[in-house]
Design an enzyme around this catalytic site. Structure first.
Site, PDB file in Angstrom:
ATOM      1  N   ARG A 136       3.655   7.015   4.702  1.00  0.00           N
ATOM      2  CA  ARG A 136       2.272   6.922   4.260  1.00  0.00           C
ATOM      3  C   ARG A 136       1.826   8.254   3.651  1.00  0.00           C
ATOM      4  NH1 ARG A 136      -1.566   3.226   3.008  1.00  0.00           N
ATOM      5  NH2 ARG A 136      -3.494   3.415   4.203  1.00  0.00           N
ATOM      6  N   THR A 405      -0.658  -3.727  -3.822  1.00  0.00           N
ATOM      7  CA  THR A 405       0.415  -3.283  -2.954  1.00  0.00           C
ATOM      8  C   THR A 405       1.570  -4.201  -3.263  1.00  0.00           C
ATOM      9  OG1 THR A 405      -1.184  -2.584  -1.303  1.00  0.00           O
ATOM     10  CG2 THR A 405       1.001  -3.070  -0.468  1.00  0.00           C
ATOM     11  N   THR A 423       2.650   0.968  -1.683  1.00  0.00           N
ATOM     12  CA  THR A 423       1.390   0.784  -2.418  1.00  0.00           C
ATOM     13  C   THR A 423       0.910   2.052  -3.107  1.00  0.00           C
ATOM     14  OG1 THR A 423      -0.855  -0.088  -2.196  1.00  0.00           O
ATOM     15  CG2 THR A 423      -0.110   1.347  -0.446  1.00  0.00           C
ATOM     16  N   ASN A 425      -2.417   1.620  -3.473  1.00  0.00           N
ATOM     17  CA  ASN A 425      -3.711   1.115  -3.000  1.00  0.00           C
ATOM     18  C   ASN A 425      -4.341   0.238  -4.075  1.00  0.00           C
ATOM     19  OD1 ASN A 425      -5.691   0.540  -1.178  1.00  0.00           O
ATOM     20  ND2 ASN A 425      -6.945   2.327  -1.672  1.00  0.00           N
ATOM     21  N   GLY A 498      -2.185  -7.009   0.105  1.00  0.00           N
ATOM     22  CA  GLY A 498      -3.495  -7.666   0.134  1.00  0.00           C
ATOM     23  C   GLY A 498      -4.472  -7.084   1.135  1.00  0.00           C
ATOM     24  N   GLY A 499      -4.380  -5.771   1.391  1.00  0.00           N
ATOM     25  CA  GLY A 499      -5.346  -5.155   2.299  1.00  0.00           C
ATOM     26  C   GLY A 499      -5.316  -5.852   3.649  1.00  0.00           C
TER      27      GLY A 499
END
Ligand code: DON
Length: 594
Positions: A136, A405, A423, A425, A498-499
């Protein structure tokens, strides 16, 4: 006071939705190639009969998946899946193939595939070893809690667009680390397909061209416009799309390793770009970036084992908590029924309330992992569900997600499995394009609580646990997941983009297979539901619930709203004689096997 914020964020949201909307209808997508016939066609046919979709639903039941005897790669780009298969056929393992696919996605699926972003990888080796890698992005050292708030106390859009929106990228470090530890090929070998695709180019298809045109507003304020809008026009279907700067960057990484990106010439280009635009990522930020190996969240559901992503992603904990609640209701009501939708909504609501208020980067926040994943705790939550009435989400601190993503799933012929989600974002991230480097930078800083208590671009409100601190990872929903059958054998590799819908869609595809006995093709095509506690609404896909079910849910007190295309899942399922692979029918992609 929040009008301008809402306006600018709504504008971004609509731009991002356009990116999502450019995904083709299933009829426009390339037909999956059937590699081998299923060995046990009767079983598959019987399983297919288990699915029944509401009338008017966009996908039919009984569509064939891609079938393969030995190995499978499923991603949002057929070319990237082929890159993975090329490596597998050459004798590489699933990790080699995953890294090859990841770098290829950075070339062929630039809205989300990346080297300027970050991600999570979930690996299970055939000998039972299981681990996850967190790569991340991190907040730059010069970041601060209120860096996106202006002098009048208003939240600006700088966490989503432009130079300040980026976290320190983790993808190159993460993919290199995974390869070093569990791969069997060199970086140069696994990156060869990506380099070829960037250097020699690939044929632009109509979906790719439309995606670029629809993202004009995101891309053209920055230097990527010369590549994606040569002469002011979006790249055209039928043209060969060559990315020379990216090819050079990838070659440098292949030759010199991740140091080229974090300390060498690519770092120079990245930092120069930051300085030109008022960004804050420095050589020191890049030099300090490290991916983290973490123990997967391991849970059970009716005898199946799930291996999922721990913080800094919320994916594994939230999915585990939901499934633990649902386990108290046996058997689950049929998919598509009022009772099922109600139970999912109420379970999601409770799991997301915990997720939204309690989770953050473990280096900064103490995550109550044991409590949230415990069966006893879930039992208490289950007893609080009224089977006839919707509850209400109380006010609490929540957090936020973005819109582009990509997830990919890989299995090899030895039974090693890799689930990866990565991703930028938003689609094309912050829009910032690294001159000379040839790649987009992420806008992952928006996953932080840019202003705790204020809604982000998707209407969610984030809490203090996820506020900005230098060196902190922003909480994610990404949830690459591996499922084992009751005998402990690899069964499924899945995950989504997709969050917050990542968590619900991934879980629903798994439930469709193991609880509702659908084939993978039907499980992926089945209508999806989503609830994230706040906003307090049960979302469904148009025609995904019958009108009678929607009416009943409203009568029970649910606020119900429809939304096109919930999430973007790419999955593999073990079947007798091999594997089924299915890419997201709501999007683009390719499932390729041999
Ligand atoms: O890490 C997260 O949860 C988000 N940045 C993911 C964004 C996303 O899935 C957008 N997808 N379509």
């Amino acid at each position: 006071m929040r009008d301008s914020l809402h306006r600018s964020r709504a504008a971004l949201l609509s731009a991002l939705l356009v990116v999502a909307a450019c995904h083709p209808q299933p009829s426009a997508a390339p037909a999956p190639t059937a590699i081998v016939e299923p060995r046990d066609a009767t079983r598959v046919a019987q399983a297919a009969a288990a699915a029944a979709f509401p009338s008017g639903w966009r996908f039919p039941v009984g569509v064939k998946p891609t079938e393969a005897e030995h190995a499978m790669v499923v991603s949002n780009s057929r070319l990237a899946s082929e890159a993975g298969i090329e490596i597998l056929r050459a004798g590489g393992n699933a990790v080699d193939a995953a890294v090859a696919t990841g770098f290829a996605l950075a070339v062929t699926y630039p809205s989300a595939g990346n080297i300027g972003g970050g991600g999570f990888m979930n690996i299970r080796m055939a000998d039972g070893r299981s681990m996850t890698l967190d790569y991340r992005e991190m907040a730059p050292l010069a970041s601060s809690r209120d860096m996106y708030i202006d002098a009048n106390g208003k939240l600006t859009n700088k966490s989503t667009v432009g130079y300040l929106a980026s976290g320190v990228p983790g993808s190159v470090a993460g993919m290199s680390e995974a390869l070093k530890k569990y791969g069997s090929f060199t970086l140069a070998q696994v990156m060869a397909p990506a380099i070829r695709l960037a250097e020699q180019g690939f044929m632009v298809d109509s979906q790719f061209a439309r995606g670029i045109e629809n993202s004009r507003r995101a891309i053209t304020p920055f230097e990527g416009k010369a590549v994606f809008f040569p002469g002011g026009e979006a790249v055209k279907a039928g043209a060969r799309f060559v990315q020379s700067d990216l090819a050079r960057t990838l070659k440098l990484i292949a030759e010199k390793g991740p140091k080229a990106f974090y300390e060498g010439p690519i770092a120079d280009s990245l930092v120069a770009e930051e300085q030109r635009g008022g960004g804050i990522i420095t050589k020191e930020d890049l030099r300090r970036y490290k991916p983290e190996w973490r123990t997967p969240i391991k849970s059970t559901y009716r005898g199946y084992t799930l291996l999922a992503m721990p913080p800094s992603s919320s994916g594994g904990i939230t999915m585990t908590e939901t499934l633990n609640i649902l386990e108290n209701f046996a058997p689950l009501p049929p998919a598509g029924s009022v009772k099922y939708a109600h139970l999912l909504a109420e379970s999601y609501r409770r799991a997301f309330m915990d997720r939204n208020s309690k989770l953050g980067d473990p280096a900064f926040v103490k995550n109550p992992l044991h409590q949230l994943t415990s069966k006893t705790y879930a039992k208490v939550l289950a007893t609080q569900i009224d089977l006839n009435h919707a509850s209400k989400t109380p006010a609490f601190e929540t957090r936020a997600e973005g819109m582009q993503t990509t997830h990919y799933s890989v299995v090899d012929n030895m039974g090693n499995a890799v689930a990866t989600t990565t991703t930028l974002n938003g689609g094309y991230g912050s829009g910032v394009w690294v001159r000379g480097g040839g790649f987009f930078m992420n806008n992952e800083m928006d996953d932080f609580a840019a202003q705790p208590g204020t809604p982000n671009m998707f209407g969610l409100v984030q809490g203090e646990a996820n506020s900005i601190r230098p060196g902190k990872r922003m909480l994610s929903a990404m949830d690459p997941t591996i499922v084992l059958d009751p005998e402990g054998k690899l069964l499924m590799v899945t995950g989504a983009a997709g969050g917050p819908t990542i968590i619900t869609a991934t879980m629903e595809v798994i439930l469709n297979v193991i609880e509702h006995h659908m084939t993978l093709a039907d499980a992926m095509r089945a209508p999806r539901l989503h609830h994230q506690a706040l906003p307090d609404a049960l979302r469904y896909e148009p025609n995904g619930l019958s009108a009678a079910v929607v009416d009943s849910l409203k009568a029970m007190g649910h606020t119900v709203s429809s939304q096109n295309g919930l999430a973007n899942v790419n999955s593999i399922l073990r079947v007798p004689g091999g594997w089924h692979g299915v890419y997201e029918p709501r999007s683009v992609g390719g499932a390729v096997g041999y």
